[in-house]
Design an enzyme around this catalytic site. Structure first.
Site, mmCIF file in Angstrom:
data_model
loop_
_atom_site.group_PDB
_atom_site.id
_atom_site.type_symbol
_atom_site.label_atom_id
_atom_site.label_comp_id
_atom_site.label_asym_id
_atom_site.label_seq_id
_atom_site.Cartn_x
_atom_site.Cartn_y
_atom_site.Cartn_z
ATOM 1 N N ASP A 70 -47.980 -26.177 -16.224
ATOM 2 C CA ASP A 70 -47.009 -25.469 -15.381
ATOM 3 C C ASP A 70 -47.465 -24.038 -15.136
ATOM 4 O O ASP A 70 -48.372 -23.539 -15.815
ATOM 5 C CB ASP A 70 -45.597 -25.527 -15.982
ATOM 6 C CG ASP A 70 -45.560 -25.198 -17.468
ATOM 7 O OD1 ASP A 70 -46.571 -24.716 -17.989
ATOM 8 O OD2 ASP A 70 -44.512 -25.432 -18.085
ATOM 9 N N ASN A 138 -32.916 -25.453 -23.373
ATOM 10 C CA ASN A 138 -32.022 -26.252 -22.515
ATOM 11 C C ASN A 138 -32.617 -27.642 -22.254
ATOM 12 O O ASN A 138 -32.097 -28.390 -21.448
ATOM 13 C CB ASN A 138 -31.759 -25.534 -21.186
ATOM 14 C CG ASN A 138 -32.995 -25.494 -20.294
ATOM 15 O OD1 ASN A 138 -34.116 -25.690 -20.758
ATOM 16 N ND2 ASN A 138 -32.804 -25.246 -19.019
ATOM 17 N N HIS A 140 -35.824 -28.295 -21.131
ATOM 18 C CA HIS A 140 -36.873 -28.466 -20.112
ATOM 19 C C HIS A 140 -38.195 -28.895 -20.747
ATOM 20 O O HIS A 140 -38.520 -28.514 -21.865
ATOM 21 C CB HIS A 140 -37.038 -27.234 -19.212
ATOM 22 C CG HIS A 140 -37.542 -25.996 -19.885
ATOM 23 N ND1 HIS A 140 -36.893 -24.793 -19.833
ATOM 24 C CD2 HIS A 140 -38.658 -25.763 -20.618
ATOM 25 C CE1 HIS A 140 -37.577 -23.888 -20.498
ATOM 26 N NE2 HIS A 140 -38.652 -24.459 -20.994
ATOM 27 N N GLU A 145 -36.592 -28.852 -15.169
ATOM 28 C CA GLU A 145 -35.281 -28.464 -15.709
ATOM 29 C C GLU A 145 -34.353 -29.674 -15.723
ATOM 30 O O GLU A 145 -34.315 -30.438 -14.761
ATOM 31 C CB GLU A 145 -34.656 -27.374 -14.833
ATOM 32 C CG GLU A 145 -35.466 -26.081 -14.757
ATOM 33 C CD GLU A 145 -35.276 -25.179 -15.973
ATOM 34 O OE1 GLU A 145 -34.901 -25.669 -17.051
ATOM 35 O OE2 GLU A 145 -35.519 -23.972 -15.825
HETATM 36 C C1 F6R Z 1 -44.882 -23.894 -21.278
HETATM 37 C C2 F6R Z 1 -43.894 -24.943 -21.099
HETATM 38 C C3 F6R Z 1 -42.483 -24.793 -21.569
HETATM 39 C C4 F6R Z 1 -42.399 -24.481 -23.058
HETATM 40 C C5 F6R Z 1 -40.938 -24.281 -23.482
HETATM 41 C C6 F6R Z 1 -40.805 -23.873 -24.933
HETATM 42 O O1 F6R Z 1 -46.128 -24.299 -20.716
HETATM 43 O O2 F6R Z 1 -44.206 -25.952 -20.557
HETATM 44 O O3 F6R Z 1 -41.797 -26.000 -21.313
HETATM 45 O O4 F6R Z 1 -42.959 -25.536 -23.784
HETATM 46 O O5 F6R Z 1 -40.358 -23.276 -22.684
HETATM 47 O O6 F6R Z 1 -41.402 -22.626 -25.101
HETATM 48 P P1 F6R Z 1 -41.655 -22.014 -26.564
HETATM 49 O O7 F6R Z 1 -42.651 -22.884 -27.214
HETATM 50 O O8 F6R Z 1 -42.195 -20.630 -26.308
HETATM 51 O O9 F6R Z 1 -40.336 -22.037 -27.259
#
Ligand code: F6R
Length: 215
Positions: A70, A138, A140, A145
């Site tokens: 992403d 949340n 994702h 989302e």
């Molecule tokens: C990042 C991504 C996001 C993260 C998620 C959790 O490439 O795909 O889905 O995996 O926001 O982020 P952390 O690990 O920082 O809590």
């Protein structure tokens, strides 16, 4: 046949080592495996562990093919806050993954054709052998989302207020978090032969419990 295994480990380091064992086993079996790799804080311990194992001669990433999961829309890859920049610093360079084995997502505002080409290239190569994912508070996955369509293609999406709030810590100086992103679609992620979903810390407790007990 799909199978879900849940491993609850003592701490972050134990989770990262167990994840590295799984990645190493897979790469031993399939040295040219295709992997999509998340950024975010959660998988950083895994990547550090793989870097140590590579330095010790126990892990070889030179034949791997990696895909960008992403990216924020409208952020230059040279911006240190871009997810691709983070990926490069934490995984691609320290693991010695050749640039020609790295598949990037198209940037924000890219025509649908470019997004379609990412999914088509992946499909032609047989899909992901492994998806290394974190999970947002949340729920994702990548920047898909909830509620996301299980058949969604790689696309540009709008980020939710919860995600913008959670990611503020990465932007600093009161800079607004970009509110649009490009994400690999759920269809390709769910078709991955293995999914390693990592979660750590009390902030993730509720969402993990909800996802593990969902019918
Ligand atoms: C990042 C991504 C996001 C993260 C998620 C959790 O490439 O795909 O889905 O995996 O926001 O982020 P952390 O690990 O920082 O809590």
């Amino acid at each position: 046949v799909s199978r879900l295994s849940v491993f609850v480990l003592d701490d972050y380091e134990a989770m990262s080592r167990a994840a590295a064992d799984l990645v190493c086993d897979l790469v031993r079996e399939v040295p040219s495996a295709s992997m999509v790799l998340a950024t975010g804080e959660t998988p950083m311990g895994l990547y550090r562990e793989l870097v140590h194992r590579r330095a010790a001669g126990a892990f070889d990433a030179s034949s791997l093919r990696t895909y960008q999961l992403d990216e924020y829309a409208g952020v230059a890859p040279s911006d240190p806050r871009s997810l691709f920049g983070w990926m490069t610093r934490s995984v691609l360079e320290p693991l010695g993954i050749p640039p020609e084995h790295v598949v990037r997502l198209p940037g924000g505002g890219a025509p649908d054709g470019a997004l379609f080409a990412y999914d088509r290239e992946l499909e032609e190569r047989g899909g992901f052998d492994l998806a290394v994912l974190g999970i947002g508070e949340n729920g994702h996955l990548g920047f898909n989302e909830p509620p996301s369509d299980a058949g969604s293609a790689t696309s540009e999406v709008e980020l939710s207020p919860e995600t913008l709030r959670a990611n503020k810590r990465y932007w600093g100086d009161g800079a607004p978090v970009p509110n649009r992103a490009i994400t690999t679609g759920m269809k390709s992620l769910l078709a991955s032969r293995r999914i390693l979903l990592l979660a750590s810390g009390s902030r993730k407790r509720e969402i993990v419990a909800a996802r593990c007990t969902a019918p």
